[in-house]
Design an enzyme around this catalytic site. Structure first.
Site, PDB file in Angstrom:
ATOM      1  N   LYS A  32      84.905 121.192  67.301  1.00  0.00           N
ATOM      2  CA  LYS A  32      86.125 121.769  66.879  1.00  0.00           C
ATOM      3  C   LYS A  32      87.209 121.561  67.862  1.00  0.00           C
ATOM      4  O   LYS A  32      86.912 121.851  69.324  1.00  0.00           O
ATOM      5  CB  LYS A  32      85.918 123.234  66.526  1.00  0.00           C
ATOM      6  CG  LYS A  32      87.139 123.721  65.722  1.00  0.00           C
ATOM      7  CD  LYS A  32      87.366 125.101  66.129  1.00  0.00           C
ATOM      8  CE  LYS A  32      88.246 125.175  67.442  1.00  0.00           C
ATOM      9  NZ  LYS A  32      88.898 126.379  67.520  1.00  0.00           N
ATOM     10  N   ASP A  59      91.221 121.687  63.999  1.00  0.00           N
ATOM     11  CA  ASP A  59      91.596 123.051  63.562  1.00  0.00           C
ATOM     12  C   ASP A  59      93.016 123.203  64.091  1.00  0.00           C
ATOM     13  O   ASP A  59      93.494 123.843  64.832  1.00  0.00           O
ATOM     14  CB  ASP A  59      90.657 123.972  64.503  1.00  0.00           C
ATOM     15  CG  ASP A  59      90.973 125.519  63.995  1.00  0.00           C
ATOM     16  OD1 ASP A  59      91.663 125.554  62.848  1.00  0.00           O
ATOM     17  OD2 ASP A  59      90.618 126.502  64.900  1.00  0.00           O
ATOM     18  N   LYS A  61      95.603 124.239  61.892  1.00  0.00           N
ATOM     19  CA  LYS A  61      95.988 125.571  61.231  1.00  0.00           C
ATOM     20  C   LYS A  61      97.459 124.963  60.811  1.00  0.00           C
ATOM     21  O   LYS A  61      98.636 125.800  61.069  1.00  0.00           O
ATOM     22  CB  LYS A  61      96.228 126.755  62.037  1.00  0.00           C
ATOM     23  CG  LYS A  61      94.760 127.278  62.494  1.00  0.00           C
ATOM     24  CD  LYS A  61      94.707 128.567  63.301  1.00  0.00           C
ATOM     25  CE  LYS A  61      93.397 129.085  63.509  1.00  0.00           C
ATOM     26  NZ  LYS A  61      92.850 128.251  64.480  1.00  0.00           N
ATOM     27  N   ASP A  64     103.680 124.951  57.243  1.00  0.00           N
ATOM     28  CA  ASP A  64     105.203 124.581  57.246  1.00  0.00           C
ATOM     29  C   ASP A  64     105.599 124.305  55.732  1.00  0.00           C
ATOM     30  O   ASP A  64     104.542 124.563  54.764  1.00  0.00           O
ATOM     31  CB  ASP A  64     105.382 123.313  58.090  1.00  0.00           C
ATOM     32  CG  ASP A  64     106.745 123.238  58.783  1.00  0.00           C
ATOM     33  OD1 ASP A  64     107.902 123.682  57.900  1.00  0.00           O
ATOM     34  OD2 ASP A  64     106.828 122.982  59.827  1.00  0.00           O
ATOM     35  N   THR A 115      90.405 135.986  62.937  1.00  0.00           N
ATOM     36  CA  THR A 115      89.365 136.872  63.450  1.00  0.00           C
ATOM     37  C   THR A 115      90.086 137.705  64.614  1.00  0.00           C
ATOM     38  O   THR A 115      89.180 138.712  64.902  1.00  0.00           O
ATOM     39  CB  THR A 115      88.133 136.042  63.871  1.00  0.00           C
ATOM     40  OG1 THR A 115      88.549 135.114  65.156  1.00  0.00           O
ATOM     41  CG2 THR A 115      87.511 135.451  62.835  1.00  0.00           C
ATOM     42  N   ARG A 205      83.002 129.969  73.474  1.00  0.00           N
ATOM     43  CA  ARG A 205      82.731 130.607  74.985  1.00  0.00           C
ATOM     44  C   ARG A 205      81.053 130.797  74.978  1.00  0.00           C
ATOM     45  O   ARG A 205      80.679 130.725  76.169  1.00  0.00           O
ATOM     46  CB  ARG A 205      83.394 131.917  75.159  1.00  0.00           C
ATOM     47  CG  ARG A 205      84.795 131.591  75.320  1.00  0.00           C
ATOM     48  CD  ARG A 205      85.749 132.742  75.533  1.00  0.00           C
ATOM     49  NE  ARG A 205      86.088 132.916  74.026  1.00  0.00           N
ATOM     50  CZ  ARG A 205      87.286 133.928  73.676  1.00  0.00           C
ATOM     51  NH1 ARG A 205      87.545 134.656  74.735  1.00  0.00           N
ATOM     52  NH2 ARG A 205      87.551 133.965  72.399  1.00  0.00           N
TER      53      ARG A 205
END
Length: 224
Positions: A32, A59, A61, A64, A115, A205
């Site tokens: 990703k 990713d 996002k 617009d 999240t 992570r």
């Protein structure tokens, strides 16, 4: 897909991202690439990761006006991403145009609620719904817009999956049992998310910052 783990490679240096993906390659199903990576390395960085032969999840996002988002989707055709995100809050017309402009083999999924947000955060935005109701409403809007699926936290995936039986669902903000939550507020384990209907598990992570990323990825894969 056989391995739903997509490794989040939001690291500042391209060579580190490539090395990390190469190290964990045997135990992940894709990578990703988010805003930090794409803004730093652009199409060149995506091409470098694509050489590893793993599916690419962009990713970005996108959010617009419909015409601008459609143009952005057309601009990334050459990168052949497996998955691209748009914000469900952009509205039905924007999502419809994004899907229409996407490549034939690209899944377009709608981000419902980040999240990192919780009920207090969305109340400050003027949204009176609970996080679960808010996510369900946006997922239904994405479904009606013809998208392939949605992005939601592990707290909502079961409800969203029950509402949208054949949807393709991405769950970020995952932490192995006993792992630190960091800046994520609505987290579950990868196994729980998978059991509840997740198609893709985005994990960053817990793998990228592990002493042995390959072993960390293997250990998570073994729980699925």
């Amino acid at each position: 897909m056989s391995n739903p783990i997509f490794l989040a490679l939001d690291v500042p240096r391209l060579r580190d991202a490539v090395a990390l993906a190469e190290n964990a390659k045997a135990h992940i199903g894709g990578v990703k690439l988010g805003l930090e990576f794409f803004n730093a390395h652009g199409a060149h960085g995506v091409h470098m990761l694509a050489q590893l032969g793993l599916p690419i999840f962009l990713d970005l996002k996108l959010h617009d006006i419909p015409n601008t988002v459609a143009g952005a989707m057309q601009a990334i055709h050459v990168l052949e991403p497996a998955i691209v995100t748009v914000h469900a809050c952009g509205g039905r017309a924007m999502m419809e145009d994004a899907k229409a402009a996407a490549g034939e083999n690209t899944k377009v999924v709608a981000v419902t609620m980040l999240t990192s947000l919780d009920e207090r955060d969305i109340q400050q935005m003027g949204i009176s719904d609970s996080p679960s109701d808010h996510v369900l409403r946006l997922a239904e809007l994405a479904h009606r817009a013809g998208l392939d699926g949605a992005v939601c936290s592990g707290h909502e995936i079961k409800s969203v999956h029950n509402q949208w039986k054949d949807g393709f669902f991405v769950v970020p903000g995952l932490r192995p049992e006993g792992g630190a939550s960091g800046d994520q507020k609505r987290v579950v384990t990868p196994r729980q998310a998978r059991d509840d209907g997740a198609s893709v598990l985005v994990i960053g992570r817990p793998i990228s910052r592990a002493e042995d990323p390959a072993e960390a990825a293997r250990a998570i894969e073994a729980t699925l």
